[in-house]
Design a protein around this motif. Structure first.
Motif, PDB file in Angstrom:
ATOM      1  N   ARG A  77       0.845  -1.196   0.000  1.00  0.00           N
ATOM      2  CA  ARG A  77       0.000   0.000   0.000  1.00  0.00           C
ATOM      3  C   ARG A  77       0.880   1.246   0.000  1.00  0.00           C
ATOM      4  O   ARG A  77       1.988   1.253   0.522  1.00  0.00           O
ATOM      5  CB  ARG A  77      -0.900   0.052   1.229  1.00  0.00           C
ATOM      6  N   THR A  78       0.320   2.323  -0.561  1.00  0.00           N
ATOM      7  CA  THR A  78       0.976   3.628  -0.575  1.00  0.00           C
ATOM      8  C   THR A  78       0.014   4.639   0.036  1.00  0.00           C
ATOM      9  O   THR A  78      -1.176   4.619  -0.277  1.00  0.00           O
ATOM     10  CB  THR A  78       1.323   4.047  -2.017  1.00  0.00           C
ATOM     11  N   TRP A  79       0.559   5.511   0.905  1.00  0.00           N
ATOM     12  CA  TRP A  79      -0.239   6.558   1.524  1.00  0.00           C
ATOM     13  C   TRP A  79       0.422   7.905   1.268  1.00  0.00           C
ATOM     14  O   TRP A  79       1.633   8.017   1.156  1.00  0.00           O
ATOM     15  CB  TRP A  79      -0.340   6.352   3.034  1.00  0.00           C
ATOM     16  N   PHE A  80      -0.415   8.934   1.218  1.00  0.00           N
ATOM     17  CA  PHE A  80       0.041  10.308   1.049  1.00  0.00           C
ATOM     18  C   PHE A  80      -0.357  11.112   2.276  1.00  0.00           C
ATOM     19  O   PHE A  80      -1.440  10.931   2.826  1.00  0.00           O
ATOM     20  CB  PHE A  80      -0.617  10.971  -0.169  1.00  0.00           C
ATOM     21  N   SER A  81       0.508  12.037   2.666  1.00  0.00           N
ATOM     22  CA  SER A  81       0.179  12.991   3.721  1.00  0.00           C
ATOM     23  C   SER A  81       0.939  14.286   3.440  1.00  0.00           C
ATOM     24  O   SER A  81       1.926  14.284   2.698  1.00  0.00           O
ATOM     25  CB  SER A  81       0.552  12.442   5.100  1.00  0.00           C
ATOM     26  N   LEU A  82       0.450  15.375   4.021  1.00  0.00           N
ATOM     27  CA  LEU A  82       1.139  16.654   3.870  1.00  0.00           C
ATOM     28  C   LEU A  82       2.231  16.778   4.920  1.00  0.00           C
ATOM     29  O   LEU A  82       2.053  16.355   6.066  1.00  0.00           O
ATOM     30  CB  LEU A  82       0.161  17.823   4.030  1.00  0.00           C
ATOM     31  N   THR A  83       3.332  17.362   4.526  1.00  0.00           N
ATOM     32  CA  THR A  83       4.380  17.711   5.476  1.00  0.00           C
ATOM     33  C   THR A  83       3.993  19.039   6.132  1.00  0.00           C
ATOM     34  O   THR A  83       3.045  19.711   5.695  1.00  0.00           O
ATOM     35  CB  THR A  83       5.726  17.883   4.757  1.00  0.00           C
ATOM     36  N   LYS A  84       4.708  19.432   7.152  1.00  0.00           N
ATOM     37  CA  LYS A  84       4.453  20.748   7.759  1.00  0.00           C
ATOM     38  C   LYS A  84       4.657  21.838   6.718  1.00  0.00           C
ATOM     39  O   LYS A  84       3.853  22.771   6.614  1.00  0.00           O
ATOM     40  CB  LYS A  84       5.367  20.982   8.966  1.00  0.00           C
ATOM     41  N   GLN A  85       5.718  21.727   5.939  1.00  0.00           N
ATOM     42  CA  GLN A  85       5.970  22.708   4.876  1.00  0.00           C
ATOM     43  C   GLN A  85       4.807  22.725   3.886  1.00  0.00           C
ATOM     44  O   GLN A  85       4.387  23.783   3.433  1.00  0.00           O
ATOM     45  CB  GLN A  85       7.268  22.377   4.138  1.00  0.00           C
ATOM     46  N   GLY A  86       4.293  21.550   3.551  1.00  0.00           N
ATOM     47  CA  GLY A  86       3.163  21.458   2.628  1.00  0.00           C
ATOM     48  C   GLY A  86       1.919  22.138   3.176  1.00  0.00           C
ATOM     49  O   GLY A  86       1.237  22.878   2.471  1.00  0.00           O
ATOM     50  N   ARG A  87       1.617  21.892   4.459  1.00  0.00           N
ATOM     51  CA  ARG A  87       0.447  22.534   5.084  1.00  0.00           C
ATOM     52  C   ARG A  87       0.606  24.051   5.127  1.00  0.00           C
ATOM     53  O   ARG A  87      -0.327  24.798   4.824  1.00  0.00           O
ATOM     54  CB  ARG A  87       0.224  22.000   6.493  1.00  0.00           C
ATOM     55  N   ASP A  88       1.791  24.509   5.507  1.00  0.00           N
ATOM     56  CA  ASP A  88       2.045  25.956   5.567  1.00  0.00           C
ATOM     57  C   ASP A  88       1.938  26.584   4.178  1.00  0.00           C
ATOM     58  O   ASP A  88       1.323  27.642   4.012  1.00  0.00           O
ATOM     59  CB  ASP A  88       3.424  26.239   6.162  1.00  0.00           C
ATOM     60  N   SER A  89       2.514  25.937   3.179  1.00  0.00           N
ATOM     61  CA  SER A  89       2.466  26.457   1.804  1.00  0.00           C
ATOM     62  C   SER A  89       1.041  26.450   1.270  1.00  0.00           C
ATOM     63  O   SER A  89       0.634  27.366   0.546  1.00  0.00           O
ATOM     64  CB  SER A  89       3.373  25.638   0.892  1.00  0.00           C
ATOM     65  N   TRP A  90       0.273  25.411   1.617  1.00  0.00           N
ATOM     66  CA  TRP A  90      -1.120  25.335   1.179  1.00  0.00           C
ATOM     67  C   TRP A  90      -1.920  26.497   1.774  1.00  0.00           C
ATOM     68  O   TRP A  90      -2.711  27.140   1.081  1.00  0.00           O
ATOM     69  CB  TRP A  90      -1.725  23.989   1.560  1.00  0.00           C
TER      70      TRP A  90
END
Length: 103
Positions: A77-90
C-alpha cells in the motif's frame, strides 16, 4: 504605480507548484485529513495511476507531500500525507487566492 505596490499583489504569494490542477486537487484532498491511501486518492481525483504517481512525486521532491509505503496484510500500500511545509504552503496559497478574489 510604484515598484513596491507592484510587488505587493497577492498573486505573487501563490505557490507555483500548486498551479497544476492535479497537484492543486491533491493538496486540497490531503489538507483535510491525516493521510490518504493511493487507491482512494486516485478515485477521488479521477486520475490514472501514472498521473497521480507523477504529480505526488513532484510534490514529494519539493517537500510538500510525504509518500509512505507499507503493507496491509500481504498487500503493498501507498499513503500520502502533507508535510508541515506542505500545510504551511497550502495555507499561504489559499490566503493568496482569497486575497485575489477579494474575500
Amino acid at each position: 504605480m510604484t515598484s513596491a505596490a507592484k510587488d505587493s499583489h497577492p498573486r505573487l504569494k501563490l505557490v507555483e507548484p500548486f498551479m497544476h490542477p492535479v497537484r492543486f486537487s491533491l493538496m486540497a484532498a490531503l489538507a483535510g485529513v491525516e493521510k490518504l491511501d493511493f487507491a482512494s486518492t486516485k478515485e477521488h481525483l479521477e486520475v490514472s495511476d501514472s498521473v497521480l504517481s507523477r504529480q505526488a512525486s513532484q510534490l514529494e521532491e519539493l517537500g510538500m507531500v510525504k509518500i509512505s509505503k507499507g503493507f496491509v496484510g500481504k498487500r503493498p500500500r501507498t499513503w500520502f500525507s502533507l508535510t508541515k511545509q506542505g500545510r504551511d504552503s497550502w495555507q499561504q496559497h489559499l490566503a493568496a487566492l482569497q486575497s485575489i478574489a477579494g474575500t
